[in-house]
Design a protein around this motif. Structure first.
Motif, mmCIF file in Angstrom:
data_model
loop_
_atom_site.group_PDB
_atom_site.id
_atom_site.type_symbol
_atom_site.label_atom_id
_atom_site.label_comp_id
_atom_site.label_asym_id
_atom_site.label_seq_id
_atom_site.Cartn_x
_atom_site.Cartn_y
_atom_site.Cartn_z
ATOM 1 N N UNK A 317 0.834 -1.218 0.000
ATOM 2 C CA UNK A 317 0.000 0.000 0.000
ATOM 3 C C UNK A 317 0.866 1.265 0.000
ATOM 4 N N UNK A 318 1.755 1.359 -0.978
ATOM 5 C CA UNK A 318 2.553 2.575 -1.115
ATOM 6 C C UNK A 318 2.262 3.209 -2.475
ATOM 7 N N UNK A 319 1.804 4.454 -2.421
ATOM 8 C CA UNK A 319 1.585 5.239 -3.626
ATOM 9 C C UNK A 319 2.148 6.622 -3.380
ATOM 10 N N UNK A 320 1.953 7.536 -4.326
ATOM 11 C CA UNK A 320 2.491 8.876 -4.121
ATOM 12 C C UNK A 320 1.812 9.853 -5.043
ATOM 13 N N UNK A 321 2.001 11.123 -4.741
ATOM 14 C CA UNK A 321 1.580 12.151 -5.683
ATOM 15 C C UNK A 321 2.689 13.172 -5.821
ATOM 16 N N UNK A 322 2.723 13.775 -6.995
ATOM 17 C CA UNK A 322 3.642 14.875 -7.285
ATOM 18 C C UNK A 322 2.793 16.106 -7.572
ATOM 19 N N UNK A 323 3.168 17.227 -6.980
ATOM 20 C CA UNK A 323 2.418 18.461 -7.218
ATOM 21 C C UNK A 323 3.353 19.627 -6.896
#
Lengths: 464, 464
Positions: A317-323
């Motif tokens: 359960x590892x995800x990410x976002x870039x912003x």
């Protein structure tokens, strides 16, 4: 002790034992709370190996039908006739997701959104666990709320190399891409806002947006990405705050944006100050060199979402976002409110897996395997004269159309479930779930038996 | 290469090196993107060990000030002057939570809500990791959306033994207690609903409820639990949908419900059909045998929330809730929408830790250690003539009142931060954060230096 007998029509010996116990419970020969025969006892009675009985018991424990008491034995669960979630008559989006990998060992799941367990690099995870088990540093306490710095740094450098100009403070680790989407909804939108989604699009996202009180409008999807005329119209008329889109290896169709579509979508959304939320969770399954929207236009009006779930290890359960750094800072606030922090231990394991020397070739093997599965599937569909939305070009999904005159894949899905095939009717992927003649097929599970079933079903319909 | 010099007033040698590099960056002797001297080079120049330099570099990497490039060297981060989150002038709830364990190695955190890293049973986790690393079964793929069945079964049996009548389908594993709270808000409440919370109460919960559009009313908290006259009045006047309360080792005061308060609260809320959300995250730190509300009144109108974060392993992010089977089924739907599933791998590690033969005595040692810390702290407060809300009886927190005439702990907290002590002013724990003369102190960090600081501050105030 009830008399249990095996029924050879129920599959493997393990399945026969499981079936016999379920029947005994359903027929009240075994009562809730009652103790089961010991493994050795039952093996002797049935004339089979203790291994088979032990395996059957342990699967029934997993399913919540029976309970193991340490050093004591096995008991019938108190509510064994209400298994955790019984299949509803029609497999809706929720049932599909809840029932993930094995609702029962009997069901094959071309409708699911993940790979078979044995396709994931388990040995690499085991290695990472053993390494982590020798390292006394980190993982037990809370990590930084933004996520483990070295994995954030890895992602920053990885995406910079792919042309996405990320600020080091613009990387936020999340509990899978799902949490990233949920944080965007909380931080960037308010109830009553209008948002656009791909139509068809990701079922959980549609549910999430609707539950949060958004007005959700679908933008028709073509084999080259969203229909830009329709998009322009909706941007003009509905003044949406955001467009959630999945440009590469699109879920559910498997198609990707063309370069021209990408350019046009970016131009139109910029004109209308509409935020793009780019869902790129299948990046690791993507063979082609198509750039992401974020690489084309930067992160000023784009939030980019990635995940390690599709190809590496969904279970971590590892995800990410870039912003932009400013937007990430706002999103972080909601992450803290909802979760304090993500799991630094899982993040450390992911980075260890990424750095394992075997990972690049394992991931390439996986992509090739899906590419070949897609080719075989397309040929199979042509043989039985069914059509797909577009020929699979890697990735997980094929979007298949029922032959005319059939207009709704639901009754097909019901018939399939009765034969042990869990399908994903297309209505699940559309706003308000209208009937559609489409079906999402997971290429890792789409083999000859599914083709045989589809062909047989169509023939029976003609005959009827 | 810039000339770096060490300033002995900055603490340990490691801290001196870190300080020198930060100063060189701030003074533009080291530019963003510039390469740092190699570890060996800098050690030689400064006449210190390579170990000290390597350790300083690695801490600066953790803080995002510099970046490590594999096989290459260290570089100044592109935006080193904007560290991930700079301390605001006043440490608000967000800053407190974001900055958790080590904003810098210099800051001691009596304001935080967790134990020092070395208090957690790291060796037990390491053992669990190594065991899991030899077991090829499970952890890499999605688990069941409700959570790993054997851990759910363990919790079911554990709580049944404690007198909570749980249905086997009434256990839902979550990403820490935070996700459990967030799911309850999504599933049980709607924007505009009125809810009650303890006043003072858990800061993240208040923020979560307010963001979700709830009307949040605080019920005054006494050393025996909520003020039942005020509770009765609010139940009658405001018709709240739910009461979120923390009956044992209350955060922030450390007090627990008396038996009479528990009875009265259950009676009043039942009369008004008000759901109780019982936050019992400090159960593992609880010495006394006070029963939970769920054990007294069952789960029909109670949702019980537990966690492994306070005493076992916060970094694994495993929590849970217990509720009626029907309510759990609704809550599960939101879990799927927000996260698909929790981490089965983390859940397997938690169960391995729980079953480790050393765990019971480690947990008892931890409880004893906190109990002793509480006694010492209370004596210390008496020596300097400050008062606490109630004498600590185990658990993590002591709620301390500033001596008259001081009415706001914020300026004290600012002064503390300047001296390297991160405190938690009481306003953070109240709806709309009004000034309060209270301070939450974490007993694991509350030693003589904090007493000295408090006493010195009060003297300086009198002098001023």
């Amino acid at each position: 002790m009830p008399s249990l007998s095996l029924d050879p029509t129920q599959g493997s010996l393990i399945q026969q034992v499981m079936h016999a116990i379920r029947q005994a419970i359903a027929g009240h020969q075994l009562a809730p709370g009652q103790r089961l025969p010991s493994v050795r006892q039952l093996a002797t009675t049935l004339g089979i190996s203790t291994f088979t009985v032990a395996d059957s018991y342990s699967r029934l424990v997993q399913q919540g039908v029976i309970l193991a008491r340490r050093g004591d034995g096995y008991y019938v669960a108190r509510t064994p006739l209400a298994p955790p979630m019984a299949p509803p008559p029609v497999p809706d989006a929720r049932w599909l997701t809840d029932h993930r990998i094995t609702p029962g060992p009997e069901v094959v799941q071309p409708g699911c959104g993940w790979l078979p367990n044995q396709w994931y690099p388990t040995q690499i995870l085991q290695r990472a666990l053993r390494q982590q088990g020798r390292d006394t540093d980190g993982g037990i306490a809370y990590g930084h709320s933004a996520g483990w710095q070295p994995l954030r740094q890895h992602l920053w450098q990885h995406h910079e190399a792919l042309g996405i100009p990320v600020d080091p403070q613009g990387v936020l680790l999340t509990q899978g891409a799902s949490q990233a989407l949920a944080l965007v909804v909380q931080s960037e939108l308010r109830a009553g806002d209008t948002v656009l989604v791909d139509d068809p699009g990701y079922c959980n996202l549609i549910a999430l947006l609707q539950h949060a009180g958004m007005r959700v409008i679908g933008v028709p999807w073509t084999a080259q990405g969203p229909d830009c005329t329709a998009l322009a119209e909706q941007l003009h008329l509905a003044r949406p705050k955001a467009f959630f889109t999945n440009p590469r290896q699109h879920n559910p169709t498997g198609a990707s944006y063309s370069a021209a579509t990408a350019f046009r979508v970016l131009q139109l959304t910029a004109q209308h100050h509409c935020l793009i939320v780019e869902d790129d969770v299948s990046a690791a399954l993507t063979q082609s060199a198509t750039p992401t929207l974020a690489a084309l236009a930067g992160l000023e009006h784009i939030i980019y979402i990635g995940s390690f779930a599709k190809a590496l290890a969904p279970g971590l359960r590892v995800g990410y976002l870039l912003a932009s750094a400013e937007r990430t800072d706002r999103l972080l606030r909601y992450k803290v409110m909802n979760a304090i922090a993500s799991s630094e231990l899982a993040e450390r394991l992911v980075l260890r897996m990424l750095k394992d020397p075997d990972t690049p070739k394992e991931q390439q093997r996986l992509r090739d395997r899906l590419l070949r599965a897609g080719e075989r599937w397309q040929q199979g569909l042509e043989r039985i004269r069914w059509q797909s939305f577009c020929p699979p070009q890697g990735g997980l999904f094929s979007w298949v159309r029922l032959p005319a005159p059939h207009q709704d894949a639901l009754s097909l899905s019901e018939a399939a479930l009765a034969e042990g095939l869990l399908l994903a009717p297309g209505s699940q992927f559309r706003v308000d779930a209208p009937p559609t003649p489409w079906l999402r097929c997971n290429l890792a599970y789409s083999h000859q038996p599914l083709l045989d079933f589809l062909q047989g079903w169509a023939r029976r319909q003609e005959g009827a």
